[in-house]
Design a protein around this motif. Structure first.
Motif, mmCIF file in Angstrom:
data_model
loop_
_atom_site.group_PDB
_atom_site.id
_atom_site.type_symbol
_atom_site.label_atom_id
_atom_site.label_comp_id
_atom_site.label_asym_id
_atom_site.label_seq_id
_atom_site.Cartn_x
_atom_site.Cartn_y
_atom_site.Cartn_z
ATOM 1 N N ALA A 124 23.957 27.376 -5.533
ATOM 2 C CA ALA A 124 24.787 27.162 -4.350
ATOM 3 C C ALA A 124 25.300 25.729 -4.244
ATOM 4 O O ALA A 124 26.385 25.488 -3.699
ATOM 5 C CB ALA A 124 23.988 27.528 -3.092
ATOM 6 N N GLU A 125 24.545 24.779 -4.769
ATOM 7 C CA GLU A 125 24.964 23.388 -4.690
ATOM 8 C C GLU A 125 26.045 23.048 -5.703
ATOM 9 O O GLU A 125 26.846 22.139 -5.482
ATOM 10 C CB GLU A 125 23.760 22.461 -4.894
ATOM 11 C CG GLU A 125 22.759 22.481 -3.747
ATOM 12 C CD GLU A 125 21.650 21.469 -3.953
ATOM 13 O OE1 GLU A 125 21.518 20.960 -5.094
ATOM 14 O OE2 GLU A 125 20.917 21.180 -2.995
ATOM 15 N N LEU A 146 28.026 29.581 1.882
ATOM 16 C CA LEU A 146 27.664 28.538 0.929
ATOM 17 C C LEU A 146 26.772 29.068 -0.189
ATOM 18 O O LEU A 146 26.845 28.602 -1.327
ATOM 19 C CB LEU A 146 26.935 27.387 1.641
ATOM 20 C CG LEU A 146 27.720 26.611 2.683
ATOM 21 C CD1 LEU A 146 26.825 25.578 3.359
ATOM 22 C CD2 LEU A 146 28.930 25.935 2.043
ATOM 23 N N ASN A 147 25.894 30.033 0.154
ATOM 24 C CA ASN A 147 24.913 30.466 -0.835
ATOM 25 C C ASN A 147 25.097 31.892 -1.335
ATOM 26 O O ASN A 147 24.391 32.327 -2.252
ATOM 27 C CB ASN A 147 23.488 30.307 -0.287
ATOM 28 C CG ASN A 147 23.230 31.115 0.977
ATOM 29 O OD1 ASN A 147 23.725 32.225 1.135
ATOM 30 N ND2 ASN A 147 22.441 30.553 1.888
#
Length: 469
Positions: free
Chosen positions: A255-256, A228-229
């Protein structure tokens, strides 16, 4: 009823006391107040125009934490005049420093009355919303970060603009701070194209991106490094003794916000660069590594980190960015408080070692240097460009006299402001070991002289080593 003699004695005593008080007052060394003294702090010998900008924060009863930012008020004065007053969000920042040092560093956002981000110009810096108050603590010279950032801009490589300020938090003086720009995508900071979440094909997909090799912190999603990051290099670092890997964190888009297509594009771009660099034909101008990177930015990044023997170089606080239709560039530089001989591990205090060879000295460290830099040094063209750039910089921004003059300027500013004495009265660490000091001076002068001498020795060593590459 008092007798005449008693009344005469009383009158004589009164007259004697009055004359004594008048004589004492006239002989006193106390200054006579004038209109210019009104508004000055009691017993403050520093003129308002000589003081550092005053950065005052009032949390209005709130408690600052790591995340999220809490609503506060700030007032900034220069020479006694209020130059900014408004709402901010404030939080602690820093990874190791936040846990280890009582003098905290802070991340700030300028907010409007509704708590929304608002771009403003603070202390003459270009308008933005994200700022940093960095509190030098283990760096007892107070100079290391501001010195290297100024040197970077001197050689036309953007680094955070910064100024010395005095910080006061809820009425309590906190010491000398460095007011800085946070690294982020912005026309006046990291100048790359905006990348929206609907830009997932074609030319739009090529930029801009910011990646970072660093510890996981802040708004990274999930625990540790994960898909995810971040993404992981296919090439383990050289000399890795415990199976260490190199991870690239998504900094912009973060990441978001980064999309699946954007992740795939930038991770594949870095993978292609690394494959070209690792190949037998890595020096080929068409198919080798130079097809993927802006070599000049890598050379300047290398020289700034080697100049300072930054113990974190290439493996922590390491930013890189890619603009739309552009090649990968290194930088901006970041976080040099442990550089310039201020680390007592992995030869961080030495003047006669290469920072890029960190893995040879400390193969067990969790964060190791990517294989890139050792590979670059095997390319005669890269080395020739490196030598040429070093000679050019040594006759300009990196000249001994130029660097020492910068230090002289900082000292003159801090001494005139009375800031050195004030800081070390608030934080009496001179003469004491603070992790990870390689040198502990008994006075501020000793700390600065150590920095000066260290730099002189480092420059001499680099002259010889680079010439012999």
């Amino acid at each position: 009823m008092a007798t005449p003699i008693f009344r005469k004695n009383l009158l004589f005593r009164f007259l004697f006391l009055t004359v004594f008080i008048l004589i004492f007052a006239c002989d006193s060394d106390d200054p006579v107040l004038t209109d210019d003294d009104v508004g000055q702090e009691p017993d403050d010998p520093i003129a308002l125009q000589d003081k550092l900008p005053q950065f005052m924060v009032d949390t209005q009863g709130g408690t600052i934490v790591d995340e999220p930012k809490i609503s506060s008020q700030t007032t900034i004065t220069v020479a006694g005049d209020v130059v900014y007053e408004g709402n901010i969000g404030i939080e602690f920042r820093g990874a190791s420093s936040q846990a280890l040092f009582p003098k905290k560093s802070y991340g700030l956002e300028t907010w409007d009355e509704n708590g929304e981000d608002i771009d403003v110009s603070l202390l003459g810096f270009p308008e933005e919303e994200d700022w940093i108050l960095y509190g030098p603590y283990s760096d007892k010279s107070l100079l290391r970060n501001i010195l290297i950032y100024d040197l970077s801009r001197d050689i036309d490589r953007y680094a955070s603009r910064c100024l010395f300020v005095d910080m006061t938090l809820n009425g309590v003086y906190q010491g000398v701070y460095v007011f800085m720009e946070k690294l982020k995508r912005d026309g006046a900071r990291i100048d790359i194209s905006k990348l929206d979440d609907d830009e997932n094909t074609g030319e739009d997909l090529t930029g801009g991106y910011i990646l970072k090799i660093d510890k996981t912190a802040g708004n990274n999603l999930g625990e540790g490094y994960n898909e995810l990051n971040s993404f992981v290099s296919a090439y383990p670092p050289q000399n890795a003794a415990a199976g260490q890997e190199v991870y690239f964190l998504y900094e912009y888009p973060d990441a978001e916000d980064i999309t699946v297509a954007q992740k795939a594009y930038i991770s594949q771009y870095v993978a292609d660069f690394e494959s070209a660099l690792a190949s037998d034909d890595f020096t080929d101008p068409d198919t080798g590594y130079t097809a993927y990177i802006d070599v000049a930015s890598f050379i300047d990044f290398f020289l700034l980190n080697e100049l300072s023997n930054n113990v974190d170089a290439y493996r922590l606080s390491t930013f890189m960015h890619k603009n739309k239709n552009g090649k990968l560039k290194m930088g901006p530089i970041w976080d040099f408080n442990l550089a310039f001989g201020n680390a007592n591990y992995c030869n961080g205090g030495d003047t006669n070692v290469w920072a890029y060879k960190f893995n040879e000295r400390c193969p067990d460290d969790f964060w190791l240097v990517p294989f890139w830099w050792d590979r670059f040094m095997k390319d005669p063209t890269f080395v020739a460009q490196l030598k040429e750039r070093w000679l050019m910089l040594r006759s300009g921004a990196f000249a001994d006299t130029a660097i020492q003059a910068r230090i002289d300027g900082y000292l003159a500013e801090l001494e005139k402001a009375g800031a050195i004495e004030a800081n070390f009265t608030a934080w009496p660490v001179l003469g004491s070991y603070v992790w990870p000091n390689n040198f502990v001076g008994n006075s501020y002068d000793e700390e600065v002289n150590y920095l000066r001498d260290w730099l002189a020795q480092r420059l001499t060593w680099l002259d010889t080593q680079i010439n012999n590459l």
